[in-house]
Design a protein around this motif. Structure first.
Motif, PDB file in Angstrom:
ATOM      1  N   ASN A 188       0.795  -1.179  -0.075  1.00  0.00           N
ATOM      2  CA  ASN A 188      -0.149  -0.078  -0.108  1.00  0.00           C
ATOM      3  C   ASN A 188       0.981   1.224  -0.265  1.00  0.00           C
ATOM      4  N   ALA A 189       1.711   1.235   0.755  1.00  0.00           N
ATOM      5  CA  ALA A 189       2.996   2.311   0.621  1.00  0.00           C
ATOM      6  C   ALA A 189       3.661   2.577  -0.570  1.00  0.00           C
ATOM      7  N   VAL A 190       3.961   1.471  -1.322  1.00  0.00           N
ATOM      8  CA  VAL A 190       4.585   1.534  -2.612  1.00  0.00           C
ATOM      9  C   VAL A 190       3.605   2.248  -3.444  1.00  0.00           C
ATOM     10  N   ALA A 191       2.252   1.481  -3.440  1.00  0.00           N
ATOM     11  CA  ALA A 191       1.288   2.089  -4.286  1.00  0.00           C
ATOM     12  C   ALA A 191       1.008   3.608  -4.240  1.00  0.00           C
ATOM     13  N   THR A 192       1.003   4.007  -3.112  1.00  0.00           N
ATOM     14  CA  THR A 192       0.890   5.459  -2.810  1.00  0.00           C
ATOM     15  C   THR A 192       2.001   6.331  -3.210  1.00  0.00           C
TER      16      THR A 192
END
Length: 191
Positions: free
Chosen positions: A58-62
């Motif tokens: 999720n952090a990478v997608a953000t």
């Protein structure tokens, strides 16, 4: 006081990609960034499930959503120009850094710290986003070729090679298991 960060980000839809190429369908920066975020998330999930990774998908997608926001200020520099030689590449990286700083300056001070990591992700996160960015470009090439646009043949070949040369098992898995679907019709994709 009014802050302009989010209004500036909404301008991503006005930045068009692939300016040197004849396109059957235009692609804007908002569309591209969403696709890169989805792919980056997928690459992290594949890495975590199959290759012993432990990355916050999720952090990478953000972070991927923000990976090209500097282009709101710089515009989209065509890849052949951006990477023509080391001097141009280095100068463009500096320009991008200044543009990112300008965007961060459009935030209130108490929010800035939450956005700075999105503009300066850790090297491994950058690498995953770069792979997702290249895969997104390959998808665009595939879509254009499927529409009969031969203009994208060489770009598809060099972009696929660039992904393969990254030596990321999760990117290789994505190419092997998901890439062919982008050449299928909607009915064929439904199975």
């Amino acid at each position: 006081m009014q802050y302009h960060f989010y209004a500036m980000l909404s301008r991503m839809k006005n930045i068009y990609r692939w300016g040197l190429m004849r396109n059957t369908k235009s692609e804007n920066l908002s569309e591209h960034s969403l696709e890169v975020a989805v792919i980056a998330h997928a690459l992290c999930v594949i890495r975590n499930r199959r290759f012993g990774g432990n990355i916050d998908a999720n952090a990478v997608a953000t972070a991927a959503l923000f990976h090209d926001t500097s282009e709101i200020i710089t515009g989209d520099m065509p890849t052949p120009i951006k990477y023509y030689n080391g001097e141009i590449k280095s100068a463009y990286k500096q320009i991008e850094a200044v543009a990112c700083e300008q965007l961060l300056n459009l935030l209130p001070d108490d929010l800035r710290a939450d956005y700075e990591p999105l503009y300066n992700p850790q090297p491994e996160i950058k690498r995953i986003i770069k792979a997702a960015d290249k895969i997104s470009a390959l998808i665009k090439c595939t879509e254009e070729i499927n529409m009969g646009n031969r203009e994208f043949l060489a770009a598809a070949k060099s972009t696929r090679k660039a992904v393969e040369d990254m030596n990321l098992p999760e990117a290789d898995a994505f190419l092997a298991e998901f890439m062919e679907s982008f050449s299928l019709t909607l009915d064929e994709q439904k199975g």
